[in-house]
Structure formats: structure tokens, C-alpha cells
Design an enzyme around this catalytic site. Structure first.
Site, short mmCIF file in Angstrom:
data_model
loop_
_atom_site.label_atom_id
_atom_site.label_comp_id
_atom_site.label_asym_id
_atom_site.label_seq_id
_atom_site.Cartn_x
_atom_site.Cartn_y
_atom_site.Cartn_z
N GLY A 101 -34.04 -5.53 106.80
CA GLY A 101 -34.70 -6.75 106.36
C GLY A 101 -34.45 -8.07 107.15
O GLY A 101 -33.42 -8.48 107.04
N ALA A 102 -35.54 -8.19 108.05
CA ALA A 102 -35.24 -9.51 109.17
C ALA A 102 -36.07 -10.47 108.58
O ALA A 102 -36.35 -11.26 109.58
CB ALA A 102 -35.43 -9.00 110.36
N HIS A 135 -35.89 -14.44 106.33
CA HIS A 135 -35.37 -15.61 106.62
C HIS A 135 -33.54 -15.30 106.31
O HIS A 135 -32.77 -15.75 107.03
CB HIS A 135 -35.76 -16.57 105.49
CG HIS A 135 -36.85 -17.41 105.98
ND1 HIS A 135 -37.93 -17.76 105.51
CD2 HIS A 135 -37.19 -17.88 107.55
CE1 HIS A 135 -38.87 -18.40 106.27
NE2 HIS A 135 -38.45 -18.37 107.46
N GLY A 186 -32.10 -12.13 106.00
CA GLY A 186 -31.54 -11.30 107.01
C GLY A 186 -31.30 -11.76 108.33
O GLY A 186 -30.18 -11.64 108.75
N ASP A 198 -36.07 -3.39 110.27
CA ASP A 198 -37.22 -3.99 109.82
C ASP A 198 -38.38 -2.99 109.94
O ASP A 198 -38.62 -2.50 110.90
CB ASP A 198 -37.33 -5.57 110.43
CG ASP A 198 -38.24 -6.47 109.54
OD1 ASP A 198 -37.91 -7.01 108.60
OD2 ASP A 198 -39.61 -6.23 109.84
N ARG A 239 -37.45 -14.30 88.81
CA ARG A 239 -36.72 -13.14 89.27
C ARG A 239 -37.30 -11.77 88.92
O ARG A 239 -37.50 -10.71 89.49
CB ARG A 239 -35.13 -13.19 89.33
CG ARG A 239 -34.44 -14.33 90.38
CD ARG A 239 -33.10 -14.17 90.43
NE ARG A 239 -32.57 -15.25 91.07
CZ ARG A 239 -32.09 -16.52 90.67
NH1 ARG A 239 -32.42 -16.85 89.56
NH2 ARG A 239 -31.59 -17.36 91.82
N SER A 250 -31.38 -8.62 97.74
CA SER A 250 -32.66 -8.62 97.30
C SER A 250 -32.87 -8.92 95.48
O SER A 250 -31.87 -8.65 94.91
CB SER A 250 -33.47 -7.19 97.31
OG SER A 250 -33.64 -6.89 98.78
N HIS A 271 -27.21 -12.72 87.73
CA HIS A 271 -27.83 -13.90 88.78
C HIS A 271 -29.34 -14.26 88.24
O HIS A 271 -30.11 -13.73 88.81
CB HIS A 271 -27.88 -13.34 90.23
CG HIS A 271 -28.53 -14.27 91.25
ND1 HIS A 271 -27.74 -15.57 91.19
CD2 HIS A 271 -29.32 -14.09 92.25
CE1 HIS A 271 -28.43 -16.20 92.56
NE2 HIS A 271 -29.37 -15.26 92.98
#
Length: 314
Positions: A5-6, A8, A10, A30, A85, A116, A172
Site C-alpha cells: 500500500g503506497a 500517504h 505507506g 501497490d 473506524r 489499516s 485503537h
């Protein structure tokens, strides 16, 4: 190490690791190969500028992740304004299943760091879908939440930023458990430095920091602090440091819970979780921790309710 995952978070994790020379090689995977190639090329230039000589390249095939000591999983949908979330639950669980089905034969010796959201439920999903030992799968949340709490403590005090240690446990989410009693400035508990009302304000802002940032940005969510917190975890794992950080892990009897993920103090090493440390909690702290874990459990229950997992809940 690998990054899946590229976006923000990553890409910023990759930037921090590359420019600090924390690892020899970074492999970026990605869905958009051209995006990954552009980021890898730019990142390689940044590494060269800082004289770290870190190699940054793209995973053209899932097998390119073979041999990674750590794989950071950042793929998924970000939170949008007004979205909790919890809203991301099924969508991102499906992303995790799809991606891990491709890469899991090649990452069985890796430590998998999940980023994630909703984080704790995604850690649970990754354990189920990856085939890895629960000790190899952990989530980045506690370091971020503790950093946010420390920042708010510094705002109140106006001094000691490099001496503040903040402690946050639990899931979280909105029910996370900031622990003022375990938070201090150079060993002095913040309960002796701040008024109760000030501490309550810090707790409130810590719990709502992510949503506050989303509200300001309008599009997207926080990524600088999450990326830095992730890089701290990766460095501790790669260096086998045995440092203690709050991480989201599968509880297997610790704190009286099993088959649920929660944020607790963890000793990190090259194989992931070396030890889960059990803190003594006062009655009120314990009640809040229980409430937080129950919130995570409700998300996991929802995945079972929607028949996301093939097997029934243990």
C-alpha cells in the site's frame, strides 16, 4: 522490508526508513504499479541524497516479498469525514483477505505490521488470513496514541517534550484507555503536574485526535504521525531491540482475555512479539480497559456475524 500500500502512510513510512538508513532494502507493493514505480524512484533519490544507500524497488509479483524481515500492511480505504473506524470494517477486511491470499506463501518468515483501520479487528483478520503465528502479527496504534497524548501533555506544560512518557492501552478507537498514572515527565507522574480537569482534556483530545485531523483535512486522514510510529516499530523489530512499546496483539490469556486483539505493552524483537507485559490496573482503569476490549470484540463478532470467516468463533 516490504510495504503493501503506497498511499500517504505507506509512502511516508518508506521515506522515513529510506532516509534514515534503517534497512538495506525497501520493496513497495501497490495495486497501481506505475504509482509504486514513481514513489520507489523518488525515494531512491532521497536515499541517495542522505547517503544511506537504501535500495527502494517495486514488487512486480507477490513473490518479490519473499525474504522480507518485516512487511508493513497499509492497504485499505482511509477514513472520510463523518466516517468512524467501524464503518471501514468489512471493506478493509476484504482488502486484507485479497492481498494476503496473494502474498502469504512468501511472507511466512516475516513479521507483519498492520496499519489499516479499524486496526484491532484488522490485526485479528490478518492473523486468520495469513497463516502466521499470532506472535508475528501486530498492529501499530499504541505508539501513535501515546505520541498524541504526549503532544497534548506538552501543550499543557510547555516544557519537557523530550522527557514525556505517555501510556495508552486498549483498542485503537474511541474507547482507547489513556493512563495518566503511567504517564510522566522525567519520572514525575503527570497527576502531580497537571490539574484533573487538564488531564481530562488531554484524555478527550487523545481519543479524538484522529477524527480531529480528519475534520481539518476534509479529505483523507493523518499520515505523518502514523508513519513515524510505524517506522519506530519496524526499527525495533529489525534491530531486535527488545524495547517495550504499546502494540495491538492477540491476547491469549493475558489480562484475562482470549481470542481478541488489544493494545498492550509488548517487548519487540526480530520475530515480533517477545513478551506481552501485564500492568497492574486500578479498578477504574480496568473498567475502561474492559470496555475498550469489548468494543474490539464487537467488531470481531460482526465479522463472524457476516460469515466473513469460514470457521465459527472459537
Amino acid at each position: 522490508m516490504g510495504i503493501i500500500g503506497a498511499g500517504h502512510v505507506g509512502s511516508t513510512v518508506a521515506f522515513i526508513l529510506a532516509t534514515q538508513g534503517i534497512c538495506q532494502e525497501i520493496i513497495i507493493k501497490d495495486l497501481n504499479l506505475d504509482t509504486a514505480r514513481g514513489i520507489a524512484l523518488d525515494m531512491g533519490h532521497a536515499a541517495s541524497a542522505t547517503k544511506t544507500h537504501t535500495i527502494v524497488r517495486v514488487a512486480n509479483e507477490p513473490s518479490d516479498l519473499r525474504g522480507c524481515d518485516v512487511v508493513v500492511f497499509c492497504a485499505g480505504s482511509p477514513r472520510q469525514p463523518g466516517m468512524s473506524r467501524d464503518d471501514l470494517l468489512l471493506a478493509n477486511a476484504k482488502v486484507i483477505r485479497t492481498v494476503l491470499s496473494e502474498v502469504k506463501p512468501y511472507i511466512q518468515e516475516s513479521v507483519l505490521v498492520m496499519v489499516s483501520n479499524p486496526l484491532d479487528a484488522m490485526v485479528y483478520t490478518a492473523i486468520k488470513e495469513s497463516g502466521l503465528s499470532p506472535l508475528q502479527v501486530l498492529g501499530m496504534a499504541g505508539i501513535l496514541d501515546s505520541a498524541r497524548m504526549a503532544s497534548f501533555i506538552f501543550e499543557k506544560l510547555g516544557y519537557g517534550s523530550d522527557q514525556i512518557v505517555a501510556s495508552v492501552m486498549g483498542g485503537h478507537g474511541d474507547d482507547m484507555v489513556p493512563l495518566p498514572r503511567y504517564s510522566n515527565v522525567a519520572g514525575v507522574p503527570i497527576t502531580e503536574l497537571l490539574e484533573p480537569q487538564e488531564i481530562e482534556e488531554i484524555i478527550h483530545r487523545t481519543r479524538n485526535a484522529g477524527a480531529e485531523i480528519v475534520g481539518y483535512l476534509k479529505k483523507g486522514s493523518a499520515y505523518f504521525a502514523p508513519a513515524k510510529s510505524t517506522a519506530i516499530m519496524v526499527e525495533a523489530i529489525l534491530k531486535n531491540s527488545h524495547q517495550v512499546f504499546p502494540c495491538s496483539v492477540l491476547l491469549q490469556g493475558e489480562y484475562g482475555y482470549s481470542d481478541v486483539v488489544g493494545g498492550v505493552p509488548v517487548k519487540l524483537g526480530s520475530r515480533g512479539v517477545c513478551e506481552i507485559i501485564e500492568l497492574e490496573l486500578l479498578h477504574e482503569e480496568r473498567e475502561r480497559f474492559d470496555q475498550s476490549i469489548q468494543s474490539v470484540k464487537s467488531l470481531i463478532d460482526a465479522l463472524y456475524h457476516h460469515a466473513f470467516f469460514v470457521s465459527s468463533r472459537p
